[in-house]
Design an enzyme around this catalytic site. Structure first.
Site, PDB file in Angstrom:
ATOM      1  N   LEU A  12      84.685  48.503  34.370  1.00 38.05           N
ATOM      2  CA  LEU A  12      84.739  48.950  35.760  1.00 38.05           C
ATOM      3  C   LEU A  12      84.008  47.991  36.676  1.00 38.05           C
ATOM      4  CD1 LEU A  12      85.467  50.985  37.952  1.00 38.05           C
ATOM      5  CD2 LEU A  12      83.455  52.329  37.284  1.00 38.05           C
ATOM      6  N   ASP A  36      67.837  45.022  33.866  1.00 36.51           N
ATOM      7  CA  ASP A  36      67.790  46.009  32.789  1.00 36.51           C
ATOM      8  C   ASP A  36      67.406  47.345  33.406  1.00 36.51           C
ATOM      9  OD1 ASP A  36      67.227  47.656  30.627  1.00 36.51           O
ATOM     10  OD2 ASP A  36      66.318  46.062  29.436  1.00 36.51           O
ATOM     11  N   ILE A  37      68.367  48.243  33.523  1.00 37.66           N
ATOM     12  CA  ILE A  37      68.140  49.507  34.230  1.00 37.66           C
ATOM     13  C   ILE A  37      67.149  50.416  33.512  1.00 37.66           C
ATOM     14  CG2 ILE A  37      70.425  49.436  35.283  1.00 37.66           C
ATOM     15  CD1 ILE A  37      71.195  51.723  33.261  1.00 37.66           C
ATOM     16  N   ALA A  60      76.395  51.529  31.583  1.00 33.12           N
ATOM     17  CA  ALA A  60      76.401  52.741  30.761  1.00 33.12           C
ATOM     18  C   ALA A  60      76.564  52.377  29.295  1.00 33.12           C
ATOM     19  CB  ALA A  60      77.538  53.673  31.180  1.00 33.12           C
ATOM     20  N   THR A  62      78.716  53.384  26.276  1.00 37.85           N
ATOM     21  CA  THR A  62      80.008  54.075  26.188  1.00 37.85           C
ATOM     22  C   THR A  62      80.576  54.139  24.773  1.00 37.85           C
ATOM     23  OG1 THR A  62      81.174  52.020  26.738  1.00 37.85           O
ATOM     24  CG2 THR A  62      80.621  53.497  28.570  1.00 37.85           C
ATOM     25  N   THR A 102      81.606  61.522  33.316  1.00 37.45           N
ATOM     26  CA  THR A 102      82.694  61.724  32.366  1.00 37.45           C
ATOM     27  C   THR A 102      83.147  63.174  32.264  1.00 37.45           C
ATOM     28  OG1 THR A 102      83.232  61.585  29.989  1.00 37.45           O
ATOM     29  CG2 THR A 102      80.945  61.918  30.555  1.00 37.45           C
ATOM     30  N   ASP A 103      84.382  63.377  31.810  1.00 35.45           N
ATOM     31  CA  ASP A 103      84.883  64.724  31.543  1.00 35.45           C
ATOM     32  C   ASP A 103      84.154  65.363  30.363  1.00 35.45           C
ATOM     33  OD1 ASP A 103      86.126  62.742  29.908  1.00 35.45           O
ATOM     34  OD2 ASP A 103      87.619  64.207  29.271  1.00 35.45           O
ATOM     35  N   TYR A 127      77.331  61.554  23.907  1.00 28.89           N
ATOM     36  CA  TYR A 127      77.678  60.808  25.117  1.00 28.89           C
ATOM     37  C   TYR A 127      77.775  61.744  26.318  1.00 28.89           C
ATOM     38  CZ  TYR A 127      80.536  58.097  28.386  1.00 28.89           C
ATOM     39  OH  TYR A 127      81.028  57.472  29.503  1.00 28.89           O
ATOM     40  N   LYS A 131      75.294  61.713  29.659  1.00 23.86           N
ATOM     41  CA  LYS A 131      75.885  61.506  30.984  1.00 23.86           C
ATOM     42  C   LYS A 131      75.574  62.695  31.892  1.00 23.86           C
ATOM     43  CE  LYS A 131      78.084  58.448  32.174  1.00 23.86           C
ATOM     44  NZ  LYS A 131      77.664  57.160  32.818  1.00 23.86           N
TER      45      LYS A 131
END
Length: 280
Positions: A12, A36-37, A60, A62, A102-103, A127, A131
């Site tokens: 993305l 680096d978050i 993220a 993933t 995310t769903d 995951y 999230k």
């Protein structure tokens, strides 16, 4: 407007860069080597030097199946702790945070009916859990935010289901794909356009959901991907492909059409992607 993209080298992140270059919009994209978050001091120094006004938070973890085992610690560190650090930094420096979720934050037990943004959460894999923790951190620590949930993401820059099917079709004349998992595919171009649409049109802050319109099973998605190729695609149940992480049989999310954004049908989006990569 000073724009920052985290996870700049991801699927993305690269789509957003491509979109901004097309529009001749200045931005800064940073990946883990530069930002680096998970390191609070480094994030604060970066924000103090750059002063972003909008942060598209694409960084993220993933690897959904790895998050159930060897990747569990990294999954939580990046998706939960890292997002909390980013949310606090955005609040401190007055930036708008655009967080991609995310769903999988839902429990995936439905068989019909779209998941609305405020429906009860109940992630059933690691995951999804991390999230959701990221969503909660954004809402707790940052006043100016967009949380955007998406699903079944594919795009030009990265590993994804579409590339997998195209590659398998080169060496197989028959493929089996699960037909008992239903959702909405998402082209990264659509997602990038929606994220920027929210910001550019000053849509009310809050939680939104974005995919391409319509719905399909993975089997139907694969059939559409390979419709012009000499390969037979056969439906099978999920039992034939066990995975470490729980995957819902139905995860169709409500799309944020009230914003005025036009969500292309998933077949139209897929066609656009195939043209983009020269497969059409």
């Amino acid at each position: 407007m000073k724009i920052l993209i985290t996870g700049g080298n991801g699927q993305l992140g690269q789509e957003l860069q491509h979109l901004f270059r097309e529009r001749k919009v200045a931005f800064k994209a940073a990946d883990v080597n530069e930002l680096d978050i998970t390191k609070e001091r480094q994030v604060d120094q970066f924000f103090a030097a750059y002063h972003p006004e909008v942060v598209y938070h694409c960084a993220a973890y993933t690897a959904v199946d790895k998050a159930e085992g060897e990747g569990k610690a990294a999954d939580e560190l990046i998706n939960a702790v890292g997002t909390e650090i980013m949310a606090k930094a955005c609040q401190k420096y007055g930036a708008t945070l655009v967080y991609v979720s995310t769903d999988y934050v839902f429990d995936g037990t439905r068989t019909s009916g779209e998941y609305l943004p405020d429906d009860p959460k109940g992630p059933r894999n690691e995951y999804g859990r991390t999230k959701l923790l990221g969503e909660q951190a954004v809402q707790k620590y940052c006043q100016k935010y967009y949380i955007v949930r998406t699903a079944w993401v594919y795009g030009q820059w990265g590993h994804n289901f579409v590339y997998t099917m195209l590659n398998l079709a080169k060496t197989h004349d028959k493929l089996t794909v699960v037909d008992d998992q239903v959702g909405r595919p998402t082209w990264t171009r659509t997602l990038a356009e929606f994220l920027t649409y929210l910001v550019d049109n000053q849509i009310a802050y809050g939680v939104y959901q974005c995919s391409n319109d319509g719905q399909c099973s993975w089997y139907e998605f694969a059939k559409e991907i390979l419709k012009d190729r000499p390969v037979e695609v056969l439906p099978v149940s999920s039992d034939q492909y066990p995975s470490a992480a729980f995957r819902p049989h139905y995860s169709v999310m409500h799309l944020a059409k009230e914003t005025g954004f036009k969500f292309p049908q998933w077949q139209v989006a897929l066609d656009g992607f195939m043209q983009q990569i020269g497969e059409k």
